[in-house]
Each structure stands twice: as C-alpha cells, then as structure tokens.
Design a protein around this motif. Sequence first.
Motif, PDB file in Angstrom:
ATOM      1  N   UNK A  13       0.660  -1.074  -0.018  1.00 59.96           N
ATOM      2  CA  UNK A  13       0.205   0.107   0.136  1.00 59.96           C
ATOM      3  C   UNK A  13       0.985   1.094   0.565  1.00 59.96           C
ATOM      4  N   UNK A  14       1.193   2.384  -0.788  1.00 58.95           N
ATOM      5  CA  UNK A  14       1.330   3.493  -1.371  1.00 58.95           C
ATOM      6  C   UNK A  14       1.877   4.239   0.166  1.00 58.95           C
ATOM      7  N   UNK A  15       0.316   4.242   0.462  1.00 58.34           N
ATOM      8  CA  UNK A  15       0.633   5.545   1.319  1.00 58.34           C
ATOM      9  C   UNK A  15       0.662   4.700   2.957  1.00 58.34           C
ATOM     10  N   UNK A  16       0.813   3.538   3.493  1.00 61.25           N
ATOM     11  CA  UNK A  16       0.673   3.024   4.588  1.00 61.25           C
ATOM     12  C   UNK A  16       1.664   2.977   5.294  1.00 61.25           C
ATOM     13  N   UNK A  17       2.066   3.772   6.247  1.00 62.33           N
ATOM     14  CA  UNK A  17       3.286   4.092   7.140  1.00 62.33           C
ATOM     15  C   UNK A  17       3.776   2.856   7.509  1.00 62.33           C
ATOM     16  N   UNK A  18       5.014   2.831   7.581  1.00 61.28           N
ATOM     17  CA  UNK A  18       5.441   1.305   8.459  1.00 61.28           C
ATOM     18  C   UNK A  18       7.218   1.685   8.460  1.00 61.28           C
ATOM     19  N   UNK A  61       5.140   6.840  -2.212  1.00 64.54           N
ATOM     20  CA  UNK A  61       4.766   6.080  -1.317  1.00 64.54           C
ATOM     21  C   UNK A  61       5.573   6.604  -0.099  1.00 64.54           C
ATOM     22  N   UNK A  62       5.159   6.038   0.701  1.00 60.75           N
ATOM     23  CA  UNK A  62       5.522   6.558   2.072  1.00 60.75           C
ATOM     24  C   UNK A  62       5.579   5.173   3.042  1.00 60.75           C
ATOM     25  N   UNK A  63       6.450   5.947   4.064  1.00 59.58           N
ATOM     26  CA  UNK A  63       7.580   7.293   3.953  1.00 59.58           C
ATOM     27  C   UNK A  63       8.801   6.821   3.085  1.00 59.58           C
ATOM     28  N   UNK A  84      14.753   4.688   0.335  1.00 53.61           N
ATOM     29  CA  UNK A  84      15.734   5.445   0.524  1.00 53.61           C
ATOM     30  C   UNK A  84      16.877   5.605  -0.883  1.00 53.61           C
ATOM     31  N   UNK A  85      16.772   5.269  -1.888  1.00 60.17           N
ATOM     32  CA  UNK A  85      17.375   5.828  -3.244  1.00 60.17           C
ATOM     33  C   UNK A  85      16.101   6.736  -3.857  1.00 60.17           C
ATOM     34  N   UNK A  86      14.756   6.807  -3.692  1.00 63.27           N
ATOM     35  CA  UNK A  86      13.780   7.012  -4.968  1.00 63.27           C
ATOM     36  C   UNK A  86      13.113   7.466  -3.808  1.00 63.27           C
ATOM     37  N   UNK A  87      12.557   8.722  -4.756  1.00 60.47           N
ATOM     38  CA  UNK A  87      11.417   8.828  -3.934  1.00 60.47           C
ATOM     39  C   UNK A  87       9.848   8.326  -5.688  1.00 60.47           C
ATOM     40  N   UNK A  88       9.016   7.804  -4.737  1.00 60.27           N
ATOM     41  CA  UNK A  88       8.031   6.965  -6.088  1.00 60.27           C
ATOM     42  C   UNK A  88       7.108   7.778  -6.084  1.00 60.27           C
ATOM     43  N   UNK A  89       6.477   8.042  -7.227  1.00 62.96           N
ATOM     44  CA  UNK A  89       5.163   8.782  -7.131  1.00 62.96           C
ATOM     45  C   UNK A  89       4.416   7.851  -7.597  1.00 62.96           C
ATOM     46  N   UNK A  90       2.871   7.659  -6.603  1.00 67.14           N
ATOM     47  CA  UNK A  90       1.766   7.081  -7.119  1.00 67.14           C
ATOM     48  C   UNK A  90       1.012   7.167  -7.821  1.00 67.14           C
ATOM     49  N   UNK A 103       3.764   2.548 -10.583  1.00 65.00           N
ATOM     50  CA  UNK A 103       4.374   4.257  -9.704  1.00 65.00           C
ATOM     51  C   UNK A 103       5.299   4.282 -10.848  1.00 65.00           C
ATOM     52  N   UNK A 104       6.096   5.746 -10.099  1.00 65.57           N
ATOM     53  CA  UNK A 104       6.790   6.363 -11.203  1.00 65.57           C
ATOM     54  C   UNK A 104       7.958   6.770 -10.487  1.00 65.57           C
ATOM     55  N   UNK A 105       8.966   5.607 -10.969  1.00 66.81           N
ATOM     56  CA  UNK A 105      10.037   5.979  -9.510  1.00 66.81           C
ATOM     57  C   UNK A 105      11.018   7.135 -10.144  1.00 66.81           C
ATOM     58  N   UNK A 106      11.839   7.823  -9.015  1.00 71.18           N
ATOM     59  CA  UNK A 106      12.885   9.414  -9.662  1.00 71.18           C
ATOM     60  C   UNK A 106      14.053   8.428  -8.628  1.00 71.18           C
ATOM     61  N   UNK A 107      14.784   7.626  -9.532  1.00 67.58           N
ATOM     62  CA  UNK A 107      15.658   7.520  -8.639  1.00 67.58           C
ATOM     63  C   UNK A 107      17.451   8.415  -8.450  1.00 67.58           C
ATOM     64  N   UNK A 108      17.478   8.898  -7.491  1.00 71.49           N
ATOM     65  CA  UNK A 108      18.667   9.847  -7.182  1.00 71.49           C
ATOM     66  C   UNK A 108      20.018   8.539  -7.296  1.00 71.49           C
ATOM     67  N   UNK A 109      20.818   9.496  -8.332  1.00 67.39           N
ATOM     68  CA  UNK A 109      22.276   8.869  -8.330  1.00 67.39           C
ATOM     69  C   UNK A 109      22.916   9.698  -7.807  1.00 67.39           C
ATOM     70  N   UNK A 110      24.173   8.204  -6.625  1.00 68.34           N
ATOM     71  CA  UNK A 110      24.513   9.090  -6.073  1.00 68.34           C
ATOM     72  C   UNK A 110      25.767  10.158  -6.187  1.00 68.34           C
ATOM     73  N   UNK A 111      25.261  11.073  -4.937  1.00 68.35           N
ATOM     74  CA  UNK A 111      26.921  12.415  -5.958  1.00 68.35           C
ATOM     75  C   UNK A 111      26.461  12.951  -6.393  1.00 68.35           C
TER      76      UNK A 111
END
Length: 458
Positions: A150-155, A340-342, A345-351, A404-412
């Motif tokens: 569940x994208x919105x469930x906080x755990x 997706x919440x919380x 680590x490496x990406x923000x996932x838009x629902x 989902x759409x993943x916005x993955x963040x390249x490191x540094x």
Amino acid sequence: MERWKTIIEPFRIKSVEPIRLTTVAERNELLQAAGYNLFNLHSDDVLIDLLTDSGTGAMSAEQWAGVQRGDESYAGSPSWYRFLESVRELFPFKHVIPTHQGRAAEKILFGVVGGPDKVVPNNTHFDTTRANIEFTGAEAVDLVVEEGRSPSAIHPFKGNMDTAALEAFIAERGVQHIPLVMVTVTNNSGGGQPVSLENLRAVRAICDRYGLPLFLDACRFAENAWFIKQREAGYADRSIPDIVREMAGLADGMTMSAKKDAIANIGGWLAMNDDAWAEQARNLEILTEGFPTYGGLAGRDLEAIAQGLREVVDEDYLRYRIRSTAYLGEALVEAGVPCVQPIGGHAVYLDAAALLPHIPPMEYPGQALAVALYREGGIRGCEIGTVMFGQHPDGSESPAPMELVRLAIPRRVYTQSHVDYVIEVVRWVAERAGELRGLQIVEQPQQLRHFTARFAPL
Ligand SMILES: Cc1ncc(COP(=O)(O)O)c(C=O)c1O
C-alpha cells in the motif's frame, strides 16, 4: 556540525559535466521518435536523469586513483585481492564470485538452483531477478508485508517479508520445490523500503526450520543499514559496517550489483557459503563472465568497487544520501503529490494510480506520468507498474499491484538546486494531472518489455 540544520553534500565538486537544456517542442519530437519509451531517449537530451541510481553515481578522487592502480593481470591480480578483502570486510561469505553486474550474478545463481519445478519467494523480486528465475522455467513469488503493498501505509520497514505468508507458502508448495528464500534490501520494486534485522532474523528462523538457504539481494545494503540504525530499537549506537555484517551473518549468500551501494559504474558479485553450489557457479561464470578473479570486470573496476564499499558505509555520506532523497519526497508530499511513504532510500516513488485515477492500469498511468515529466521538464523517471510487471510468460497481461513512477537519485551527482527544479516540475505536472491521457503499446518483446516497448498516446 550538529549545531546546523542544513545537511550539506559531504563533498565538493572538482569535475563537472554540462547538461543540455531543451524546449518542450523539442522534447515532444524526441518522445515521438522514442516511441514514448524513455529508455529510448539519448541521455544528452535529458536534463535531470532520474531513470536509475544504478551505475550513475559519481566516483570519488580515491576511486579514480584506484582506477589508475588497477592491475589487469588475467588471473590473481592484486586488484582482485583488494576487491575480495573489501567485500569480505562487510560480507564474510566463503565464496565471492565477481560478475559484470547484478543480473549476471542472478543468471548464474538461478542457472544453478532454478528449473521448471522450482519456486523462489522474495519480499519483492526486482525485474531482472524475476526474469532470470522465470528464464529457467521457475516461478518467482513476492511475499512482502501487507503495508509494503500500500503506497500510503506508514511503516518503518515496509520492505519486510510477510513471515506468516512465507511459512504458509513453504507448507503449500513443499520445501523440495524451493531452492532458496531471497530478501531484497532495500526493496527496490516495493518503493526502496528497508527490511529490519528483526524481520531478517524471523525469516532466518523459518529457513532454519525448513532447512532452506537464505540469500540477500543486497544492492542497497548500506541504505538499508542506515534505516536500521535510525529506526530499529537497539541499533542507534552500532556502526554501519557492524549492522551490515549482522545482516550478512543471517544469510547463506547474496547477489549484488556494485552499481548501487558500491558507488561504481559497473560490477557485481555472487557470494555464498555452499561449496557445491559455488563450484557450479564458477563453472557457469567462466562460460560468460570470465576467470573467477575478474568475472567480467577490468582490474580498474574491481579497485573502484573496493574503494566505493569503504565510502558507502560512511555515516556522513549516508546521512546526506537518505536526507536528500527525503527532501525531494517530503516537498512533493507537502504539495499534495501522492508518493510512496515513508520516503525510501534511493528514490521517490510517485503514486501514478492515485494521481491519475482517470487512467486505467491497461492504459499505463505510470508511463503517462513519466512521459509528462520528461515533456514538461526534461526529467527522466522510470515507470514501475503495469508496463514493467504486467506482462506474463504465457503472453497474458494483468495490472501490476501498484502504478509507480520512480525518481531514482544517482549517488553524489545532483545538487539541491537540481532537486528544487525537480520539485517545481513535478508539482506543475501534478496540478494538471487531469489533462494527462494514457498510452497503448504498439510494439513489445516477450520479456522485460519496459526496456524496448513502443507506445502511442491515446
Ligand atoms: C534490487 C535489485 N536487484 C538486482 C538488480 C540488477 O542489477 P544490475 O542492474 O547491476 O544488473 C537491480 C538493479 O537495478 C536492483 O535494483
């Protein structure tokens, strides 16, 4: 440093790469030529490339120094021994088999343990893991906890395996059909969500009860360890390498893509304790990857990985890394963009399912959103939904559990102003979400279609 609220990039930049600005009109043409598949774009037509965090990290001065030191001897190079020492420092498995990237480790592993009557459970299989399992005729099954679906469930640990489901699954399918249990840390396809040590211990206990080996897909082990340190009781004062070793100590083996948490541009490995499996794996490795002391990698790559493994467990790095991902995610959540919440680590996932309820799964809402972000702002993200997971080996198609759409963040790689720009574009697109339309697939291969399928707007 704790006096200040701002968590800065813990590095300065001494080599830069220009990025090219394009117009919406240009990007519309580029999209058409690419069949609305962002994998088909030329990357210099992308302004902010968040397609993946894999192999896209910036190497440090010490890693580049390692590249110079790389010894290219065919067998037994000192670079191999430095790589081996660095891997074993964190993952003390008996056998370490280098590969050119993570999926090569998966191909070898499932070449040894897969097969038509086999089934492999995981919290959530990554797409290449699933494809490599299915390629052998075996079945790949996802058993992540309910909250992880569940994208919105906080755990705090949404990547955890559902241990009751795992136990029921083993009873139903029979141990003889399950070569191993896998846990992916962090759970990429489930939103970059971490797995707790408590959960890993519970999975280990089940594996022990049934005599099953446990393997980690450890691509983002350091990010997972950081979450454990932050969120799991009893770990706040433990060092990251210690936490990683505890994770590894619960497993019998691992697959790894060094393109993630080894901050290298290529590489991977397969590691395990079992001698017989390792012998078979090395035989397969020689067929496709090369001699077991380089396995598809140049000596210079082994050096870059060895150094990257030392840097990735640095707490200043991890604090900045996880904070910068959260910075993007929190700004979007605050603006009312469903994510997706919380934040993982490496990406923000838009629902995309929540943002585009008017686009049904078979019209690929995630793809529609990813295309819109590129068209409007030159940002390249990645659909993780029905395009990626909806296609089955028998040719049928069904909706994926999440769009989902993943916005993955390249490191540094990107600075805070790049991230501020991304926030502005995503907000703009989200405010006009009702205007977006779905897509249809006009051409696709039989497997892993998201890489090459071509689409047309509806
Ligand atoms: C969880 C996970 N497993 C495996 C892989 C495969 O690794 P590679 O791309 O190096 O083949 C990836 C890559 O994105 C991943 O995220």
